[in-house]
Design a protein around this motif. Structure first.
Motif, PDB file in Angstrom:
ATOM      1  N   ALA A   1       0.835  -1.202   0.000  1.00 55.76           N
ATOM      2  CA  ALA A   1       0.000   0.000   0.000  1.00 55.76           C
ATOM      3  C   ALA A   1       0.870   1.252   0.000  1.00 55.76           C
ATOM      4  O   ALA A   1       0.576   2.235  -0.689  1.00 55.76           O
ATOM      5  N   GLY A   2       1.970   1.210   0.755  1.00 58.33           N
ATOM      6  CA  GLY A   2       2.872   2.353   0.803  1.00 58.33           C
ATOM      7  C   GLY A   2       3.475   2.686  -0.549  1.00 58.33           C
ATOM      8  O   GLY A   2       3.584   3.851  -0.932  1.00 58.33           O
ATOM      9  N   SER A   3       3.848   1.643  -1.297  1.00 60.75           N
ATOM     10  CA  SER A   3       4.414   1.863  -2.630  1.00 60.75           C
ATOM     11  C   SER A   3       3.382   2.452  -3.581  1.00 60.75           C
ATOM     12  O   SER A   3       3.701   3.304  -4.419  1.00 60.75           O
ATOM     13  N   ILE A   4       2.126   2.005  -3.447  1.00 58.58           N
ATOM     14  CA  ILE A   4       1.056   2.546  -4.288  1.00 58.58           C
ATOM     15  C   ILE A   4       0.861   4.027  -4.004  1.00 58.58           C
ATOM     16  O   ILE A   4       0.764   4.855  -4.921  1.00 58.58           O
ATOM     17  N   TYR A   5       0.810   4.381  -2.725  1.00 60.06           N
ATOM     18  CA  TYR A   5       0.597   5.784  -2.356  1.00 60.06           C
ATOM     19  C   TYR A   5       1.784   6.658  -2.769  1.00 60.06           C
ATOM     20  O   TYR A   5       1.605   7.807  -3.183  1.00 60.06           O
ATOM     21  N   LYS A   6       2.984   6.125  -2.661  1.00 56.03           N
ATOM     22  CA  LYS A   6       4.165   6.896  -3.071  1.00 56.03           C
ATOM     23  C   LYS A   6       4.170   7.147  -4.579  1.00 56.03           C
ATOM     24  O   LYS A   6       4.559   8.215  -5.041  1.00 56.03           O
ATOM     25  N   ALA A   7       3.746   6.141  -5.337  1.00 59.91           N
ATOM     26  CA  ALA A   7       3.788   6.253  -6.793  1.00 59.91           C
ATOM     27  C   ALA A   7       2.589   7.006  -7.367  1.00 59.91           C
ATOM     28  O   ALA A   7       2.728   7.737  -8.350  1.00 59.91           O
ATOM     29  N   PHE A   8       1.412   6.845  -6.740  1.00 57.93           N
ATOM     30  CA  PHE A   8       0.187   7.386  -7.337  1.00 57.93           C
ATOM     31  C   PHE A   8      -0.596   8.340  -6.422  1.00 57.93           C
ATOM     32  O   PHE A   8      -1.662   8.825  -6.816  1.00 57.93           O
TER      33      PHE A   8
END
Length: 205
Positions: A54-61
């Protein structure tokens, strides 16, 4: 005090680094959004499909909405490219319109049909709630209608479509047929695709 406490006590998500295949990640998220819709698709489900935390998704998008907008743009771009490639196989306006209808009939069948169409889903689910998504949906539908008009007019020039047909009215009816195909494909298979295609083409006579 409360804000400071929340900040210092929240565990940091280590997760994966941001480096990943963006196209592949968006394609995997696309499947989730198509099957479940925007609201029902959870970040957890999206992360599992994308193989990202989830953290990677929020960082990217930034958020789920921004992810959806990126997916929507990729979806319409890929679909348009696939459709144009398919109609290049034939030459007359009528034949190309038949290929357009065949393309959407195929898209409304079996697993592809059950996954659904992001443009239709956006129309039904988000049109009244999100102005930016609404604008994107309207643009996609307007492009599709203009494309159909251009093929009808091509057919009138090459003689494969009746010259007395009102291109605007015929394109509107065909657009309704196409959108209806995608909605119906979510719940049932069309076992008379050939007959459906022939009936739709009678609009051009």
């Amino acid at each position: 005090m409360v804000a400071a406490f929340m900040h210092t006590s929240a565990p940091k998500e280590r997760g994966r680094p941001r480096e990943f295949d963006t196209g592949l990640a968006l394609d995997n998220a696309m499947t989730v959004f198509r099957e479940k819709g925007f609201h029902a698709a959870s970040v957890s489900e999206l992360g599992q499909a994308m193989n990202l935390t989830a953290g990677s998704i929020y960082k990217a998008f930034t958020d789920k909405r921004t992810l959806f907008l990126n997916v929507f743009e990729r979806y319409t771009s890929l679909r348009n490219a696939q459709l144009r490639q398919q109609i290049e196989r034939v030459t007359t306006g009528r034949e190309r319109i038949a290929e357009v209808l065949r393309f959407y009939l195929q898209s409304a069948h079996e697993i592809e049909g059950r996954r659904g169409c992001l443009v239709v889903a956006g129309t039904v689910e988000l049109l009244t709630f999100d102005d930016e998504v609404a604008a994107l949906v309207r643009q996609a539908i307007t492009r599709n209608k203009a494309f159909l008009i251009s093929l009808i007019e091509q057919g009138q020039l090459d003689g494969s479509v009746s010259a007395v047909i009102d291109a605007e009215a015929a394109s509107t009816l065909m657009l309704y047929i196409v959108l209806g195909m995608r909605v119906a494909g979510k719940v049932e298979n069309n076992h008379s695709a050939s007959a459906t295609l022939e009936l739709a083409l009678k609009i051009l006579d």
